[in-house]
Design an enzyme around this catalytic site. Structure first.
Site, PDB file in Angstrom:
ATOM      1  N   HIS A   1      14.709 -16.079 -27.624  1.00 48.00           N
ATOM      2  CA  HIS A   1      15.176 -15.687 -26.295  1.00 48.00           C
ATOM      3  C   HIS A   1      16.428 -16.475 -25.910  1.00 48.00           C
ATOM      4  O   HIS A   1      16.352 -17.535 -25.295  1.00 48.00           O
ATOM      5  CB  HIS A   1      14.041 -15.958 -25.300  1.00 48.00           C
ATOM      6  CG  HIS A   1      14.201 -15.303 -23.973  1.00 48.00           C
ATOM      7  ND1 HIS A   1      13.146 -14.785 -23.274  1.00 48.00           N
ATOM      8  CD2 HIS A   1      15.298 -15.090 -23.198  1.00 48.00           C
ATOM      9  CE1 HIS A   1      13.580 -14.284 -22.133  1.00 48.00           C
ATOM     10  NE2 HIS A   1      14.879 -14.464 -22.061  1.00 48.00           N
TER      11      HIS A   1
ATOM     12  N   ASN B   1      20.892  -8.002 -22.195  1.00 48.44           N
ATOM     13  CA  ASN B   1      21.493  -7.747 -20.868  1.00 48.44           C
ATOM     14  C   ASN B   1      22.939  -8.203 -20.808  1.00 48.44           C
ATOM     15  O   ASN B   1      23.340  -9.001 -19.960  1.00 48.44           O
ATOM     16  CB  ASN B   1      20.664  -8.403 -19.755  1.00 48.44           C
ATOM     17  CG  ASN B   1      20.558  -9.905 -19.879  1.00 48.44           C
ATOM     18  OD1 ASN B   1      20.770 -10.466 -20.956  1.00 48.44           O
ATOM     19  ND2 ASN B   1      20.237 -10.563 -18.780  1.00 48.44           N
TER      20      ASN B   1
ATOM     21  N   ASN C   1      14.438 -17.795 -13.378  1.00 49.18           N
ATOM     22  CA  ASN C   1      13.520 -16.655 -13.381  1.00 49.18           C
ATOM     23  C   ASN C   1      12.750 -16.626 -14.696  1.00 49.18           C
ATOM     24  O   ASN C   1      13.375 -16.471 -15.737  1.00 49.18           O
ATOM     25  CB  ASN C   1      14.343 -15.370 -13.210  1.00 49.18           C
ATOM     26  CG  ASN C   1      13.483 -14.124 -13.226  1.00 49.18           C
ATOM     27  OD1 ASN C   1      12.299 -14.171 -13.551  1.00 49.18           O
ATOM     28  ND2 ASN C   1      14.095 -12.994 -12.906  1.00 49.18           N
TER      29      ASN C   1
ATOM     30  N   ASP D   1      15.210 -19.330 -23.443  1.00 50.92           N
ATOM     31  CA  ASP D   1      15.781 -18.574 -22.319  1.00 50.92           C
ATOM     32  C   ASP D   1      17.104 -19.202 -21.871  1.00 50.92           C
ATOM     33  O   ASP D   1      17.408 -19.258 -20.671  1.00 50.92           O
ATOM     34  CB  ASP D   1      14.796 -18.464 -21.150  1.00 50.92           C
ATOM     35  CG  ASP D   1      15.208 -17.374 -20.141  1.00 50.92           C
ATOM     36  OD1 ASP D   1      16.188 -16.645 -20.399  1.00 50.92           O
ATOM     37  OD2 ASP D   1      14.544 -17.283 -19.101  1.00 50.92           O
TER      38      ASP D   1
HETATM   39 ZN   LIG Z   1      13.435 -13.040 -18.455  1.00 53.55          ZN
END
Ligand SMILES: [Zn+2]
Length: 428
Positions: free
Chosen positions: A56, A90, A276, A303
């Site tokens: 991630h 994204n 988040n 992340d």
């Molecule tokens: Zn996420």
């Protein structure tokens, strides 16, 4: 290709041995190895780990090269001990076609600091309305196996079911960002006593847990693989534990920051702590650590979410969500999991290399350090201490929550298929 002889590294923190790397593979492991013409690296006191694999990572290219590029993000990854990263979809344009995922994959190959495996979007434009070209992305040169609308939740149950059914054909996995959108409208931090005190809109744990509960049932119903991104609550852990006990094919990840930091930091109103899912409570942190230790949570994933200063240095409500984490991940895991006695280095190798590589179906990553394996490894000094100075990071962004903190351990060297990407703590 240079042959490397690594002298006296502690394999997974255990016995010291020499490793001979030749032709991209580990040729030999043993004591007192010698090889004429080999480049020698003295690894006395260093722990040898398999190259870390991140499930991630946000590399931001294409579209937000002011935040990060494939070049700078993969340099940060190599400096953190990673030999492979999954690049989230994204971007702008969104990675929802074979063309975009191939572009990201090629940029990763050209940069050469670590393997870049693009994650494909589940829905067109992350809009949550119709499925993206999952099959075309799987068949592309990037051979996508992980699909995610991360940043957004696939909240429509019918679409989620169809996505889970679709990826079965090529053994793919849907990585869900579990966030019920209606329950988290305008949410700013964890919902609880503190959010009331601070006057910030709360982000209830149930918004994460409700989606995970629904998705493990959907995945079991269609017999597909589900991966839960960045688990952040004790209740989520309980649902995943229950699902696994029933034989559901679910895996999960936790970020380093959710293993170390709590919502108390939000009281500073410093947007560097806005993330988040949000930082949660001390009880959640304890549950996440225990779940990573017992294997209920399979993997640590960073992340890594770079943002330029103008998106972070503003008032809390206006600031972007996310923190960077590639260059601090292993140190934070040492602090939260190794120094607390919850994981040994073999456990770290399992949660940060073997298991994430299996989830991503990466054949040439996440292999045990053994003769014949691809020479993907990192040499780590667990006795080092360093003060985090983001101005020294390779990442183009500086939004680290650890600025000024002293963390244990440093990556000394990283090898990708036998070639050093990091030597002496610097890009090779
Ligand atoms: Zn996420």
């Amino acid at each position: 290709m240079t042959t490397w002889l690594i002298k006296g590294a502690r394999i997974l923190g255990g016995e010291a041995a020499d490793l001979l790397l030749a032709d991209g593979r580990i040729a030999q492991i043993g004591r007192g190895l010698s090889e004429a013409g080999a480049q020698v690296l003295d690894a006395d006191g260093l722990v040898a780990l398999p190259g870390l694999v991140d499930l991630h990572t946000h590399l931001r290219e294409p579209g937000r090269e002011d935040a990060e590029t494939v070049e700078t993000g993969t340099q940060a990854a190599a400096l953190g001990g990673f030999t492979a990263v999954h690049a989230m979809a994204n971007t702008d344009p969104v990675a929802d076609t074979a063309g975009v995922v191939e572009q990201v994959w090629r940029l990763g190959r050209e940069a050469g600091h670590c393997d870049v495996h693009p994650v494909g979007a589940v829905t067109v434009g992350l809009a949550g309305e119709r499925l993206a070209e999952l099959g075309a992305m799987a068949d592309s040169a990037a051979r996508v196996r992980v699909f995610s609308d991360d940043g957004k939740c696939v909240s429509d149950a019918v679409l989620m079911r169809r996505a889970l059914e679709y990826v079965k054909a090529f053994d793919g996995v849907i990585a869900q960002h579990a966030q019920e959108p209606r329950l988290t409208e305008d949410a700013q931090m964890n919902e609880g006593e503190l959010s009331g005190v601070l006057g910030l809109r709360g982000w209830p744990a149930v918004a994460e847990e409700a989606i995970i509960a629904r998705d493990v049932l959907l995945a079991a119903h269609v017999g597909s693989r589900l991966h839960v991104c960045h688990v952040s609550t004790a209740g989520s852990v309980e649902i995943i534990r229950w699902a696994k006990s029933r034989g559901c094919n679910v895996t999960a990840e936790v970020t380093p920051h959710h293993l170390l930091l709590t919502e108390q930091l939000v009281a500073t109103y410093d947007p560097v702590y806005k993330v988040n899912p949000p930082l949660r409570t001390q009880e959640d942190v304890q549950a996440l650590r225990a779940a990573l230790a017992d294997g209920t949570i399979d993997a640590v994933a960073t992340d890594h979410a770079p943002h330029p200063a103008e998106d972070k240095d503003c008032e809390w409500a206006a600031a972007a969500m996310g923190m960077i984490g590639l260059e601090t991940a292993l140190s934070v895991v040492q602090e939260a999991m190794v120094e607390t006695g919850l994981l040994d280095w073999a456990g770290v190798a399992d949660r940060m290399s073997y298991r994430p590589a299996r989830i991503g179906r990466l054949a040439e990553q996440g292999q045990p350090l053994a003769p014949g394996a691809p020479a993907n490894l990192t040499l780590y000094d667990p006795s080092a201490r360093w003060t985090v100075d983001p101005s020294a990071f390779a990442s183009r962004s500086r939004n680290t929550p650890y600025q000024g903190m002293t963390l244990p351990g440093r990556v000394v060297a990283t090898f990708l298929r036998g070639r050093p990407t990091v030597l002496d703590g610097k890009i090779a």
